[in-house]
Enzyme design. Structure first.
Site, short mmCIF file in Angstrom:
data_model
loop_
_atom_site.label_atom_id
_atom_site.label_comp_id
_atom_site.label_asym_id
_atom_site.label_seq_id
_atom_site.Cartn_x
_atom_site.Cartn_y
_atom_site.Cartn_z
N MET A 30 0.83 -1.20 0.00
CA MET A 30 0.00 0.00 0.00
C MET A 30 0.87 1.26 0.00
SD MET A 30 -3.53 -0.66 2.06
CE MET A 30 -2.87 -0.44 3.69
N ASN A 32 4.08 3.93 1.01
CA ASN A 32 4.76 4.45 2.20
C ASN A 32 5.82 3.43 2.62
OD1 ASN A 32 5.30 6.35 4.20
ND2 ASN A 32 3.88 5.41 5.64
N HIS A 37 9.46 -3.53 3.45
CA HIS A 37 8.98 -3.74 2.08
C HIS A 37 10.14 -4.07 1.14
CE1 HIS A 37 5.71 -0.96 3.63
NE2 HIS A 37 4.99 -1.98 3.17
N GLN A 61 -10.40 -2.51 2.57
CA GLN A 61 -9.91 -3.12 3.80
C GLN A 61 -9.86 -2.16 4.97
OE1 GLN A 61 -6.13 -4.05 1.70
NE2 GLN A 61 -5.12 -3.51 3.63
N ALA A 178 10.93 -7.52 9.44
CA ALA A 178 12.07 -6.60 9.53
C ALA A 178 11.90 -5.74 10.78
CB ALA A 178 12.14 -5.73 8.28
N LEU A 186 9.10 -3.01 11.83
CA LEU A 186 8.93 -1.89 10.91
C LEU A 186 7.52 -1.90 10.35
CD1 LEU A 186 12.32 -1.91 8.96
CD2 LEU A 186 11.72 -0.77 11.10
N SER A 187 6.92 -0.73 10.30
CA SER A 187 5.54 -0.59 9.84
C SER A 187 5.33 0.82 9.34
CB SER A 187 4.56 -0.89 10.98
OG SER A 187 3.24 -0.53 10.62
N SER A 188 4.48 0.96 8.31
CA SER A 188 4.13 2.29 7.84
C SER A 188 3.45 3.10 8.93
CB SER A 188 3.21 2.18 6.62
OG SER A 188 3.87 1.54 5.54
N ARG A 189 2.76 2.42 9.84
CA ARG A 189 2.04 3.12 10.90
C ARG A 189 2.97 3.64 12.00
NH1 ARG A 189 -3.41 2.55 10.19
NH2 ARG A 189 -4.04 0.97 8.68
#
Length: 286
Positions: A30, A32, A37, A61, A178, A186-189
């Site tokens: 998605m 970002n 990723h 979603q 990761a 690690l997360s976009s959020r």
């Protein structure tokens, strides 16, 4: 790297690659993008010959419209990262390209059992949206292999069951989560966190490890989870869920089960963070 925005363009490029004898790898996102990723792209490059990635913020979603509206859109920066990682083709459609007849008239793919509870319980309709868009993307790209991060453990379980049930000819490859040096997944959020919250955010992963330690020490499942919820609150989180499931099929962990996954989701400020820990228990669930 080539960027296309229509299904017709996507299919043309993938068809040409396949006619050249190339094995097609696919990394759906998605956007970002972060190092997690890119690790998927790296794995795809290692196992396939032609790597396709997609960036599409899928409205189906999101059960929270505010969450959808504020989700970061960073296409130019994402293109740079994918190009640097040797991605061959980026598919970046808009909503009308993906849902030309509107979202209300879109056929929905529902994956029973594994989509229930956990994030599926907290976000009604979320996994129907995920399984629907991934099915569409698989049919559009027709990849030989698709790569997903283990951080979204339930999502991977949903996609694997969907692929198996619907006889979709794609290999689903899971890539380890990761993490930052301090252990945060690690997360976009994570971008929603303030500097202070970022320092606290490692508490979720610490709590999952403490559950594993407690279970290995012979603590009961009920007591281990109750203590974990209290520790999350003490660390500044608002717990959503903390559960232990079978690592093989996400069924509830019962006495004697040793191969488990400990899953947690909690709110910290404006961010909802998720994480998991796969563990082989010394004596199984007590």
């Amino acid at each position: 790297m080539i960027t296309v925005h229509t299904i017709a363009e996507l299919r043309e490029h993938v068809r040409n690659a396949r006619m050249s004898g190339k094995r097609i790898g696919f990394v759906p996102t998605m956007g970002n993008l972060h190092a997690g990723h890119i690790s998927l792209v790296d794995r795809a490059n290692a196992e396939t010959d032609y790597v396709v990635s997609s960036i599409f913020v899928n409205p189906l979603q999101f059960n929270d419209k505010t969450d959808l509206q504020r989700y970061p859109r960073t296409l130019p920066q994402d293109q740079e990262k994918l190009a640097a990682a040797d991605c061959d083709l980026l598919f970046a459609p808009d909503v009308d390209e993906m849902y030309p007849n509107g979202q209300d008239e879109q056929s929905i793919v529902h994956v029973p059992v594994v989509s229930e509870g956990l994030c599926g319980g907290s976000r009604p309709g979320h996994f129907d949206g995920v399984s629907t868009v991934v099915t569409k993307l698989f049919n559009q790209v027709l990849p030989d292999a698709a790569f997903f991060g283990e951080k979204d453990f339930q999502q991977v379980a949903v996609i694997k069951k969907m692929v198996n049930d619907l006889c979709i000819p794609v290999e689903v490859v899971t890539v380890p989560t990761a993490r930052a040096e301090d252990g945060l997944a690690l997360s976009s959020r994570n971008g929603y966190l303030t500097d202070e919250e970022r320092q606290l955010a490692t508490g979720l992963y610490k709590t999952l490890n403490e559950i594993a330690d407690a279970l290995n020490a012979g603590e009961s499942l009920e007591n281990s989870l109750s203590a974990a919820s209290l520790r999350l609150e003490e660390r500044g989180f608002r717990p959503d869920y903390v559960e232990v499931r079978s690592a093989t099929d996400l069924s509830p962990a019962v006495s004697g089960v040793a191969e488990v996954v400990i899953l947690g989701a909690a709110f910290l400020g404006n961010a909802r963070l998720i994480d998991n820990l796969v563990v082989t228990l010394n004596r199984g669930i007590v």
